[in-house]
Scaffold this motif. Structure first.
Motif, PDB file in Angstrom:
ATOM      1  N   ALA A  64       0.847  -1.202   0.000  1.00 24.01           N
ATOM      2  CA  ALA A  64       0.000   0.000   0.000  1.00 24.01           C
ATOM      3  C   ALA A  64       0.878   1.245   0.000  1.00 24.01           C
ATOM      4  O   ALA A  64       0.724   2.127   0.845  1.00 24.01           O
ATOM      5  CB  ALA A  64      -0.925  -0.033   1.205  1.00 24.01           C
ATOM      6  N   HIS A  65       1.782   1.327  -0.945  1.00 22.17           N
ATOM      7  CA  HIS A  65       2.765   2.410  -1.005  1.00 22.17           C
ATOM      8  C   HIS A  65       2.109   3.793  -0.991  1.00 22.17           C
ATOM      9  O   HIS A  65       2.652   4.731  -0.427  1.00 22.17           O
ATOM     10  CB  HIS A  65       3.644   2.280  -2.257  1.00 22.17           C
ATOM     11  N   ASP A  66       0.954   3.893  -1.621  1.00 20.51           N
ATOM     12  CA  ASP A  66       0.281   5.188  -1.752  1.00 20.51           C
ATOM     13  C   ASP A  66      -0.485   5.611  -0.498  1.00 20.51           C
ATOM     14  O   ASP A  66      -1.018   6.707  -0.428  1.00 20.51           O
ATOM     15  CB  ASP A  66      -0.674   5.166  -2.943  1.00 20.51           C
ATOM     16  N   LYS A  67      -0.531   4.764   0.514  1.00 22.18           N
ATOM     17  CA  LYS A  67      -1.291   5.083   1.725  1.00 22.18           C
ATOM     18  C   LYS A  67      -0.532   5.968   2.702  1.00 22.18           C
ATOM     19  O   LYS A  67      -1.142   6.672   3.498  1.00 22.18           O
ATOM     20  CB  LYS A  67      -1.719   3.799   2.454  1.00 22.18           C
ATOM     21  N   PHE A  68       0.795   5.931   2.666  1.00 19.87           N
ATOM     22  CA  PHE A  68       1.567   6.751   3.593  1.00 19.87           C
ATOM     23  C   PHE A  68       1.427   8.222   3.231  1.00 19.87           C
ATOM     24  O   PHE A  68       1.556   8.620   2.076  1.00 19.87           O
ATOM     25  CB  PHE A  68       3.046   6.366   3.586  1.00 19.87           C
ATOM     26  N   ASN A  69       1.171   9.036   4.253  1.00 14.76           N
ATOM     27  CA  ASN A  69       1.014  10.475   4.075  1.00 14.76           C
ATOM     28  C   ASN A  69       1.897  11.149   5.126  1.00 14.76           C
ATOM     29  O   ASN A  69       1.587  11.113   6.319  1.00 14.76           O
ATOM     30  CB  ASN A  69      -0.453  10.864   4.247  1.00 14.76           C
ATOM     31  N   LYS A  70       2.992  11.737   4.668  1.00 19.17           N
ATOM     32  CA  LYS A  70       3.954  12.320   5.602  1.00 19.17           C
ATOM     33  C   LYS A  70       3.346  13.469   6.402  1.00 19.17           C
ATOM     34  O   LYS A  70       3.571  13.569   7.614  1.00 19.17           O
ATOM     35  CB  LYS A  70       5.206  12.787   4.879  1.00 19.17           C
ATOM     36  N   THR A  71       2.568  14.327   5.765  1.00 20.01           N
ATOM     37  CA  THR A  71       1.980  15.454   6.487  1.00 20.01           C
ATOM     38  C   THR A  71       1.023  14.979   7.562  1.00 20.01           C
ATOM     39  O   THR A  71       1.069  15.462   8.701  1.00 20.01           O
ATOM     40  CB  THR A  71       1.278  16.425   5.519  1.00 20.01           C
ATOM     41  N   VAL A  72       0.171  14.024   7.250  1.00 19.32           N
ATOM     42  CA  VAL A  72      -0.774  13.508   8.246  1.00 19.32           C
ATOM     43  C   VAL A  72      -0.009  12.852   9.391  1.00 19.32           C
ATOM     44  O   VAL A  72      -0.344  13.056  10.568  1.00 19.32           O
ATOM     45  CB  VAL A  72      -1.788  12.531   7.612  1.00 19.32           C
ATOM     46  N   THR A  73       1.030  12.099   9.086  1.00 19.49           N
ATOM     47  CA  THR A  73       1.805  11.422  10.125  1.00 19.49           C
ATOM     48  C   THR A  73       2.488  12.416  11.051  1.00 19.49           C
ATOM     49  O   THR A  73       2.405  12.302  12.281  1.00 19.49           O
ATOM     50  CB  THR A  73       2.832  10.473   9.490  1.00 19.49           C
ATOM     51  N   VAL A  74       3.153  13.402  10.489  1.00 19.48           N
ATOM     52  CA  VAL A  74       3.835  14.402  11.310  1.00 19.48           C
ATOM     53  C   VAL A  74       2.818  15.233  12.082  1.00 19.48           C
ATOM     54  O   VAL A  74       2.986  15.473  13.282  1.00 19.48           O
ATOM     55  CB  VAL A  74       4.757  15.297  10.444  1.00 19.48           C
ATOM     56  N   GLU A 122      -1.433  15.236  -3.063  1.00 20.03           N
ATOM     57  CA  GLU A 122      -0.268  14.394  -3.336  1.00 20.03           C
ATOM     58  C   GLU A 122       1.006  14.954  -2.717  1.00 20.03           C
ATOM     59  O   GLU A 122       1.832  14.210  -2.209  1.00 20.03           O
ATOM     60  CB  GLU A 122      -0.089  14.193  -4.845  1.00 20.03           C
ATOM     61  N   GLU A 123       1.162  16.258  -2.750  1.00 22.76           N
ATOM     62  CA  GLU A 123       2.348  16.874  -2.163  1.00 22.76           C
ATOM     63  C   GLU A 123       2.426  16.599  -0.661  1.00 22.76           C
ATOM     64  O   GLU A 123       3.500  16.387  -0.116  1.00 22.76           O
ATOM     65  CB  GLU A 123       2.339  18.386  -2.422  1.00 22.76           C
ATOM     66  N   ALA A 124       1.281  16.577   0.004  1.00 23.44           N
ATOM     67  CA  ALA A 124       1.228  16.301   1.448  1.00 23.44           C
ATOM     68  C   ALA A 124       1.635  14.866   1.751  1.00 23.44           C
ATOM     69  O   ALA A 124       2.154  14.587   2.829  1.00 23.44           O
ATOM     70  CB  ALA A 124      -0.172  16.575   1.981  1.00 23.44           C
ATOM     71  N   LYS A 125       1.410  13.982   0.822  1.00 20.89           N
ATOM     72  CA  LYS A 125       1.811  12.591   1.020  1.00 20.89           C
ATOM     73  C   LYS A 125       3.330  12.440   0.970  1.00 20.89           C
ATOM     74  O   LYS A 125       3.896  11.661   1.703  1.00 20.89           O
ATOM     75  CB  LYS A 125       1.167  11.687  -0.033  1.00 20.89           C
ATOM     76  N   ARG A 126       3.975  13.195   0.105  1.00 22.57           N
ATOM     77  CA  ARG A 126       5.417  13.061  -0.121  1.00 22.57           C
ATOM     78  C   ARG A 126       6.281  13.811   0.884  1.00 22.57           C
ATOM     79  O   ARG A 126       7.385  13.387   1.190  1.00 22.57           O
ATOM     80  CB  ARG A 126       5.771  13.552  -1.520  1.00 22.57           C
ATOM     81  N   MET A 127       5.792  14.975   1.358  1.00 17.51           N
ATOM     82  CA  MET A 127       6.596  15.806   2.242  1.00 17.51           C
ATOM     83  C   MET A 127       5.703  16.478   3.280  1.00 17.51           C
ATOM     84  O   MET A 127       4.506  16.629   3.066  1.00 17.51           O
ATOM     85  CB  MET A 127       7.369  16.857   1.444  1.00 17.51           C
ATOM     86  N   PHE A 128       6.314  16.842   4.402  1.00 16.78           N
ATOM     87  CA  PHE A 128       5.542  17.524   5.442  1.00 16.78           C
ATOM     88  C   PHE A 128       5.272  18.960   5.024  1.00 16.78           C
ATOM     89  O   PHE A 128       6.191  19.713   4.699  1.00 16.78           O
ATOM     90  CB  PHE A 128       6.285  17.514   6.780  1.00 16.78           C
ATOM     91  N   LEU A 129       4.009  19.315   5.035  1.00 18.44           N
ATOM     92  CA  LEU A 129       3.602  20.685   4.758  1.00 18.44           C
ATOM     93  C   LEU A 129       3.270  21.358   6.078  1.00 18.44           C
ATOM     94  O   LEU A 129       2.461  20.845   6.856  1.00 18.44           O
ATOM     95  CB  LEU A 129       2.381  20.708   3.831  1.00 18.44           C
ATOM     96  N   GLU A 130       3.895  22.481   6.319  1.00 18.51           N
ATOM     97  CA  GLU A 130       3.625  23.244   7.542  1.00 18.51           C
ATOM     98  C   GLU A 130       2.182  23.749   7.511  1.00 18.51           C
ATOM     99  O   GLU A 130       1.653  24.047   6.446  1.00 18.51           O
ATOM    100  CB  GLU A 130       4.587  24.433   7.651  1.00 18.51           C
ATOM    101  N   PRO A 131       1.564  23.871   8.665  1.00 17.34           N
ATOM    102  CA  PRO A 131       0.195  24.401   8.712  1.00 17.34           C
ATOM    103  C   PRO A 131       0.138  25.809   8.136  1.00 17.34           C
ATOM    104  O   PRO A 131       1.071  26.599   8.298  1.00 17.34           O
ATOM    105  CB  PRO A 131      -0.115  24.437  10.207  1.00 17.34           C
ATOM    106  N   ASP A 132      -0.945  26.100   7.418  1.00 15.86           N
ATOM    107  CA  ASP A 132      -1.118  27.429   6.849  1.00 15.86           C
ATOM    108  C   ASP A 132      -2.184  28.229   7.603  1.00 15.86           C
ATOM    109  O   ASP A 132      -2.498  29.349   7.217  1.00 15.86           O
ATOM    110  CB  ASP A 132      -1.441  27.356   5.362  1.00 15.86           C
ATOM    111  N   ARG A 133      -2.706  27.666   8.658  1.00  8.87           N
ATOM    112  CA  ARG A 133      -3.648  28.384   9.524  1.00  8.87           C
ATOM    113  C   ARG A 133      -3.063  28.568  10.917  1.00  8.87           C
ATOM    114  O   ARG A 133      -2.655  29.641  11.294  1.00  8.87           O
ATOM    115  CB  ARG A 133      -4.975  27.630   9.629  1.00  8.87           C
ATOM    116  N   LEU A 134      -3.050  27.512  11.673  1.00  8.80           N
ATOM    117  CA  LEU A 134      -2.621  27.551  13.059  1.00  8.80           C
ATOM    118  C   LEU A 134      -1.411  26.636  13.227  1.00  8.80           C
ATOM    119  O   LEU A 134      -1.516  25.433  12.995  1.00  8.80           O
ATOM    120  CB  LEU A 134      -3.771  27.078  13.959  1.00  8.80           C
ATOM    121  N   PRO A 135      -0.255  27.190  13.618  1.00  7.34           N
ATOM    122  CA  PRO A 135       0.925  26.326  13.784  1.00  7.34           C
ATOM    123  C   PRO A 135       0.771  25.384  14.969  1.00  7.34           C
ATOM    124  O   PRO A 135       0.018  25.659  15.896  1.00  7.34           O
ATOM    125  CB  PRO A 135       2.063  27.320  14.008  1.00  7.34           C
TER     126      PRO A 135
END
Length: 137
Positions: A64-74, A122-135
């Protein structure tokens, strides 16, 4: 009660790390529990590294390679850490009872931090995206 609670913390962590945990046991609650265990044992920064590495490896082991989401995990690990700093509980079950929103309204909690859909982007799955509302603190 979630089936993953049938395993003690050490067994749960070990089975996840060696990819032998039954996929049916890895629910959202189990994801939060793993973050809680890792933060307790290793601190936030190391917990984030462990979580990302282990969840990606676990997903790969299941094909399930496509299931990992780095942003959600972090983000989930940071959210668990945030609430752990306010918790009186010394175990995950007590912790999640104190802060049920982590389990019951996780998407709503993430919506408070992100204007984007971190679950689908898709970008959120590959790399951690910082919050754009509340840090995260």
């Amino acid at each position: 009660m979630e089936k993953h609670f049938e395993l003690d913390d050490e067994t749960f962590e070990a089975q996840f790390a060696d990819c032998s945990l039954k996929p049916s046991l890895f629910s959202h609650s189990a994801h939060l529990r793993l973050a809680w265990i890792h933060i307790k044992k290793y601190g936030l920064d190391a917990a984030i590294d462990h979580m990302c590495d282990q969840i990606a490896r676990y997903a790969d082991s299941l094909g399930a390679h496509d299931k990992f989401n780095k942003t959600v995990t972090v983000a989930a690990t940071k959210a668990v850490h945030h609430f752990m700093q306010r918790s009186d509980s010394d175990n995950f079950q007590g912790f999640i009872q104190e802060f049920p929103r982590l389990q019951d309204d996780f998407k709503g909690l993430m919506d408070a931090h992100y204007d984007i859909d971190i679950f689908a982007l898709e970008e959120a799955k590959r790399m951690f995206l910082e919050p754009d509302r509340l840090p995260f603190d």
